[in-house]
Design an enzyme around this catalytic site. Structure first.
Site, mmCIF file in Angstrom:
data_model
loop_
_atom_site.group_PDB
_atom_site.id
_atom_site.type_symbol
_atom_site.label_atom_id
_atom_site.label_comp_id
_atom_site.label_asym_id
_atom_site.label_seq_id
_atom_site.Cartn_x
_atom_site.Cartn_y
_atom_site.Cartn_z
ATOM 1 C CD GLU A 97 -3.089 -0.759 0.168
ATOM 2 O OE1 GLU A 97 -3.081 0.337 -0.426
ATOM 3 O OE2 GLU A 97 -3.930 -1.643 -0.073
ATOM 4 C CD GLU A 128 4.633 -21.120 11.405
ATOM 5 O OE1 GLU A 128 4.515 -21.370 12.617
ATOM 6 O OE2 GLU A 128 3.810 -20.453 10.756
#
Length: 317
Positions: A97, A128
């Site tokens: 953004e 992960e």
């Protein structure tokens, strides 16, 4: 699920994580599956007050992080968000953004997600567990000592994030951790430790809920405040926005109207001359300058529009 899926990551039972705040059972939702829709929605709305309280409690650490990140970016550093699963996706979202909102270089703020772009749409949480992968993904992006890392791990134990943070500390980069458990439950290698204590989730262990909401709020604060400090905002207007589509063109014209009393026709002329830069258009109008002279004036004032405008003898804004 096939055995092949597990063998790909050589999965082993992890240590008992039941003591972590994000893994604990919320007594308010013991009968979640027995509630009617109205009670379900009301309960979630009540619980979603916790992220606001959690972020407010971390104000001192957020202030420290904003100042530290701003200082690094001013000398050529970049900001990286690193995470797995929901935490990583939130970092990618915030990074994505920044260019349309602040006209920042896409490399300035980057989201690094375990598993890369495919993990945005398809879960790859097994990645992960690979501590070395966090460092490798940073090395692949030429992460250096002047850069900033925000490692996001809701439960505070994600090996991928811990590996990235440890590497950042090792090379003297800025290492900031965001987690949703108390320090005594999980220690993360970092110089700034942001703890967003949202409590147990209504759906036990689903940190995309309150923990995710608090994390998104914290990232909003970090990126927006840093961009404000870098001079990409004038008043409360995103003057570094580039008028690259019809919506942004309309917004740019309204900013010119509100800040400089410029009508839409003149505003279009200014934006065309400034190649869509609202900041340059404002400075051109205020100082009677062409685009090149306005750009040079901005550079002389460290890209701070307010001080550049103040230097114009015939400033109209």
């Amino acid at each position: 699920m096939s055995n092949k899926t597990f063998s790909n990551f050589n999965l082993q039972p992890s240590d008992n994580r039941g003591h972590l705040l994000t893994e604990q059972v919320n007594p308010r939702s013991d009968c979640l599956d027995q509630l009617n829709t109205e009670d379900l929605v009301t309960l979630f709305c009540d619980e979603d007050r916790e992220p606001q309280r959690a972020v407010a409690a971390a104000i001192p650490e957020l202030i420290e992080a904003v100042e530290a990140i701003t200082g690094r970016l001013r000398i050529g550093g970049r900001l990286f968000y690193l995470g797995a699963g929901t935490s990583g996706r939130l970092g990618v979202l915030d990074a994505a953004e920044c260019p349309p909102t602040f006209c920042s270089d896409p490399d300035l703020v980057q989201g690094v997600l375990a598993g890369g772009a495919p993990a945005l749409l398809r879960s790859s949480e097994g990645l992960e567990d690979l501590e070395h992968a966090g460092q490798k993904d940073l090395e692949d992006r030429d992460f250096g000592s002047v850069d900033c890392l925000v490692g996001i791990a809701a439960g505070g134990t994600t090996p991928y994030v811990k590996g990235g943070l440890a590497y950042a500390e090792q090379i003297n980069a800025l290492a900031i951790a965001i987690s949703c458990v108390p320090l005594e439950q999980a220690v993360l290698p970092c110089s700034i430790d942001i703890r967003l204590l949202t409590g147990p989730e209504l759906l036990t262990g689903s940190t995309r809920l309150k923990a995710g909401t608090a994390t998104k709020m914290a990232l909003n604060i970090l990126s927006t405040c840093v961009m404000v400090r870098l001079g990409k905002v004038f008043g409360n207007r995103m003057v570094d926005v580039a008028a690259s589509n019809s919506k942004l063109m309309d917004r740019a014209l309204r900013i010119l109207r509100d800040l400089a009393d410029v009508d839409r026709d003149l505003g279009m002329e200014l934006l065309q001359a400034s190649e869509g830069s609202v900041k340059l258009a404002l400075l051109m109008h205020a100082g009677g300058l062409d685009a090149q002279a306005a750009q040079e004036l901005l550079i002389d004032h460290d890209n701070q529009l307010r001080t550049a405008l103040a230097s114009c003898s015939n400033c109209k804004t």
